[in-house]
Design a protein around this motif. Sequence first.
Motif, PDB file in Angstrom:
ATOM      1  N   ALA A 187     -22.843 -29.786 -29.461  1.00  0.00           N
ATOM      2  CA  ALA A 187     -22.397 -30.472 -30.681  1.00  0.00           C
ATOM      3  C   ALA A 187     -22.638 -31.967 -30.553  1.00  0.00           C
ATOM      4  CB  ALA A 187     -20.911 -30.203 -30.910  1.00  0.00           C
ATOM      5  N   TYR A 236     -18.625 -34.607 -33.681  1.00  0.00           N
ATOM      6  CA  TYR A 236     -18.356 -33.320 -34.343  1.00  0.00           C
ATOM      7  C   TYR A 236     -16.890 -32.932 -34.190  1.00  0.00           C
ATOM      8  CZ  TYR A 236     -18.471 -28.318 -35.366  1.00  0.00           C
ATOM      9  OH  TYR A 236     -18.216 -27.072 -35.887  1.00  0.00           O
ATOM     10  N   ALA A 263     -14.469 -29.613 -34.731  1.00  0.00           N
ATOM     11  CA  ALA A 263     -14.407 -28.179 -35.008  1.00  0.00           C
ATOM     12  C   ALA A 263     -13.400 -27.908 -36.121  1.00  0.00           C
ATOM     13  CB  ALA A 263     -14.027 -27.418 -33.746  1.00  0.00           C
ATOM     14  N   ASP A 283     -12.255 -22.013 -35.960  1.00  0.00           N
ATOM     15  CA  ASP A 283     -13.401 -21.965 -35.038  1.00  0.00           C
ATOM     16  C   ASP A 283     -12.933 -21.559 -33.645  1.00  0.00           C
ATOM     17  OD1 ASP A 283     -15.138 -22.700 -37.000  1.00  0.00           O
ATOM     18  OD2 ASP A 283     -15.590 -24.694 -36.211  1.00  0.00           O
ATOM     19  N   VAL A 299     -13.385 -21.958 -29.651  1.00  0.00           N
ATOM     20  CA  VAL A 299     -13.834 -23.014 -28.744  1.00  0.00           C
ATOM     21  C   VAL A 299     -13.460 -22.641 -27.308  1.00  0.00           C
ATOM     22  CG1 VAL A 299     -13.592 -24.818 -30.493  1.00  0.00           C
ATOM     23  CG2 VAL A 299     -11.651 -24.285 -28.990  1.00  0.00           C
ATOM     24  N   TYR A 311      -6.711 -31.741 -30.494  1.00  0.00           N
ATOM     25  CA  TYR A 311      -6.764 -30.447 -31.169  1.00  0.00           C
ATOM     26  C   TYR A 311      -5.475 -29.669 -30.881  1.00  0.00           C
ATOM     27  CZ  TYR A 311     -11.824 -30.555 -32.168  1.00  0.00           C
ATOM     28  OH  TYR A 311     -13.073 -30.859 -32.644  1.00  0.00           O
ATOM     29  N   PRO A 340     -16.839 -27.057 -28.381  1.00  0.00           N
ATOM     30  CA  PRO A 340     -17.165 -26.122 -29.461  1.00  0.00           C
ATOM     31  C   PRO A 340     -18.220 -25.110 -28.998  1.00  0.00           C
ATOM     32  CG  PRO A 340     -17.191 -28.400 -30.232  1.00  0.00           C
ATOM     33  CD  PRO A 340     -17.125 -28.456 -28.742  1.00  0.00           C
TER      34      PRO A 340
END
Length: 286
Positions: free
Chosen positions: A137, A141, A143, A147, A149, A176, A198
């Motif tokens: 990525a 980027y 995610a 998604d 990961v 995240y 990702p």
Amino acid sequence: MPLTAESAALQIQDRLKSLQRIIHEIEDERRRCETNLNGIIRAQMSNLPPQKLKSLYKTGLQDAAQEELVIRQALAKIQEIRNIRNERRIQARNAGNKEAIRRGAQLKMLQVSAQTLPLFVSKPGEKVPPLCGAVPAESNYIARAGDIVAAVVKGLEDEEWILAEVVQFLSGQNKYEVDDIDDEQKDRHVLSKRKIIPLPLMRANPETDGHALFPKDTMVMALYPQTTCFYKAIVSRLPQTSTEEYELLFEDSNYPSGYSPPLPVAQRYVIAYKPTKKNAGGLSSA
């Protein structure tokens, strides 16, 4: 606006109708191509003037390009259906309606998901995009929710890389929020962006974009078969066709050589090696 079960069903039904129409178009284009190819073969055998033969070749190329276009339209509709279903699943999860899935069924779903990941087939001169095969990525980027990961978390002894699902990106903290994909763990983690990798969103086609795959003997991290954890491995054999998987040698002290026999792993679950703080990277058991 939230996607209700009813609206999701209607949208999927609409895409399925379009997909059915496109499939009929694909068959029509295929028959047209076969007719023209047969005409070219007959023309070659009858020693037609070069100019007429060239004209037939040009028509054949145009027909093939049109067939490719329609096939790509069908693939796009399939991806739209997958996106709608995923959006609905995320909304149901956020509403507290997460479906319990048995481990065996979950591992099977992960395998099927990898096998049906969209295949990128480049056109002449087209560059392979990020998150296709081994192409990482871009640095900026983010995610999306839902998604899958790779995430590094604290294990019983050392840090370990696990398969996780993105819940949300906390932009103010550059972190995240992710859920361990293993339903038996049911763990939620808040991790810095650097602790997330990702996974590929597309498979690279070995026949047209082999350079977008990890070369033989490359050190990688990969999902050990029948687990939801990533371990250090070496690429033993690359996929040769769009349906084949990597063959990897996992670092494993249970074997005299220090490595497991070659094991198949789908492109989606093979990523660049990134060491943890303490872990040497090998398996003690699997």
